[in-house]
Enzyme design. Structure first.
Site, mmCIF file in Angstrom:
data_model
loop_
_atom_site.group_PDB
_atom_site.id
_atom_site.type_symbol
_atom_site.label_atom_id
_atom_site.label_comp_id
_atom_site.label_asym_id
_atom_site.label_seq_id
_atom_site.Cartn_x
_atom_site.Cartn_y
_atom_site.Cartn_z
ATOM 1 N N GLY A 91 -4.912 4.915 2.302
ATOM 2 C CA GLY A 91 -4.893 3.966 3.402
ATOM 3 C C GLY A 91 -4.249 4.575 4.634
ATOM 4 N N TYR B 157 -13.533 6.355 -14.158
ATOM 5 C CA TYR B 157 -13.313 5.332 -13.129
ATOM 6 C C TYR B 157 -13.865 3.982 -13.578
ATOM 7 C CZ TYR B 157 -14.115 2.650 -8.856
ATOM 8 O OH TYR B 157 -14.159 1.652 -7.909
ATOM 9 N N HIS C 47 -18.949 6.634 0.484
ATOM 10 C CA HIS C 47 -19.878 5.510 0.608
ATOM 11 C C HIS C 47 -21.278 6.006 0.946
ATOM 12 C CE1 HIS C 47 -16.516 2.328 1.387
ATOM 13 N NE2 HIS C 47 -16.469 2.864 0.182
ATOM 14 N N LEU C 48 -22.268 5.347 0.381
ATOM 15 C CA LEU C 48 -23.658 5.803 0.453
ATOM 16 C C LEU C 48 -24.201 5.846 1.873
ATOM 17 C CD1 LEU C 48 -26.312 6.595 -0.945
ATOM 18 C CD2 LEU C 48 -26.799 4.152 -1.190
ATOM 19 N N ALA D 40 -6.398 1.030 -5.845
ATOM 20 C CA ALA D 40 -6.971 1.789 -6.964
ATOM 21 C C ALA D 40 -7.444 3.142 -6.465
ATOM 22 C CB ALA D 40 -8.152 1.041 -7.585
ATOM 23 N N ASP E 178 0.856 -1.187 0.000
ATOM 24 C CA ASP E 178 0.000 0.000 0.000
ATOM 25 C C ASP E 178 0.888 1.232 0.000
ATOM 26 O OD1 ASP E 178 -1.953 2.099 0.844
ATOM 27 O OD2 ASP E 178 -3.253 0.367 1.219
ATOM 28 N N THR F 254 -16.006 -2.836 -9.864
ATOM 29 C CA THR F 254 -17.013 -1.895 -9.364
ATOM 30 C C THR F 254 -18.301 -1.998 -10.160
ATOM 31 O OG1 THR F 254 -17.547 0.463 -9.126
ATOM 32 C CG2 THR F 254 -15.992 -0.116 -10.845
ATOM 33 N N LEU G 237 -0.254 4.146 0.936
ATOM 34 C CA LEU G 237 -0.826 4.975 1.998
ATOM 35 C C LEU G 237 -1.370 6.316 1.496
ATOM 36 C CD1 LEU G 237 1.704 4.317 4.910
ATOM 37 C CD2 LEU G 237 -0.463 3.152 4.440
#
Length: 214
Positions: A35, A155, A203-204, A89, A30, A131, A32
């Site tokens: 993250g 995307y 996020h929803l 990603a 990662d 996705t 970061l």
């Protein structure tokens, strides 16, 4: 050993927990950028505590980017990787429209680098995090896996491009793959090791909860 790219992020860290519980050794790659190093430390502590109860696993961390081909080659030469779980990603739809170059460089070129390193080192198993954005505007609901894929933003385009690449690599090089197309991922693990932690929350469900608070 399992390689988890993007393992310091939301879905990647949950995945790491499940592998740790199952007794697998895990190495996380990662950069970061989104993250958190704190999550890596929590995963290491979780693995250590889990090892006290039963034969457990170790967690190693490599701070590197999937566009760093040297780092990828060193990683595959250092660890005996059995399978790759690929979460690394960029994933903001609006940003991808404004800056598609960033998304193609990371989501496509970086992922191709990863596939090439896998093939060069005879690692033939991958789980790819795609996705629902590959479907585009729904032609019917609920959307199923047979729904036509017509992305409407960069995307989604980059993720669909990698789905094609993975399938082509499978035909040519014997790669075995599973592709997941997430819709709205929510929640935290039951032991509180990791959960929602985004500087820009996309996020929803968390956004619905925030709106309700107002």
């Amino acid at each position: 050993m399992i390689l988890i790219t993007g393992g310091a992020g939301y879905i990647g860290s949950h995945c790491a927990i499940d592998f740790i519980k199952s007794g697998y050794d895990v190495v996380i790659l990662d950069n970061l950028s989104v993250g958190h190093i704190e999550i890596i430390e929590r995963l290491k502590d979780f693995a250590k505590n889990h090892n006290e109860e039963q034969k457990g696993s170790l967690v190693d961390f490599i701070n590197a980017d999937i566009n760093d081909t040297y780092a990828l080659n060193v990683l595959f030469n250092t660890y005996k990787i059995d399978a790759v779980i690929h979460f690394a990603a960029d994933a903001l739809v609006n940003e991808s429209v404004i800056n598609p170059r960033k998304y193609y460089e990371n989501n496509v070129i970086g992922s191709i680098n990863l596939l090439n390193s896998m093939i060069d080192n005879n690692v033939k198993k991958i789980v790819f995090s795609s996705t629902c954005a590959t479907y585009g505007e729904p032609e019917y609901v609920p959307i199923d896996e047979k729904h036509v894929q017509k992305p409407v933003n960069p995307y989604g385009n980059t993720k669909l491009a990698m789905e094609f690449a993975i399938k082509d690599y499978a035909k040519a090089y014997g790669l075995k793959y599973t592709i997941f197309r997430y819709f709205n991922v929510i929640g935290a693990d039951s032991e509180g090791v990791t959960g929602e932690w985004h500087n820009i929350e996309t996020h929803l469900v968390p956004n619905i909860l925030k709106a309700d608070e107002k």
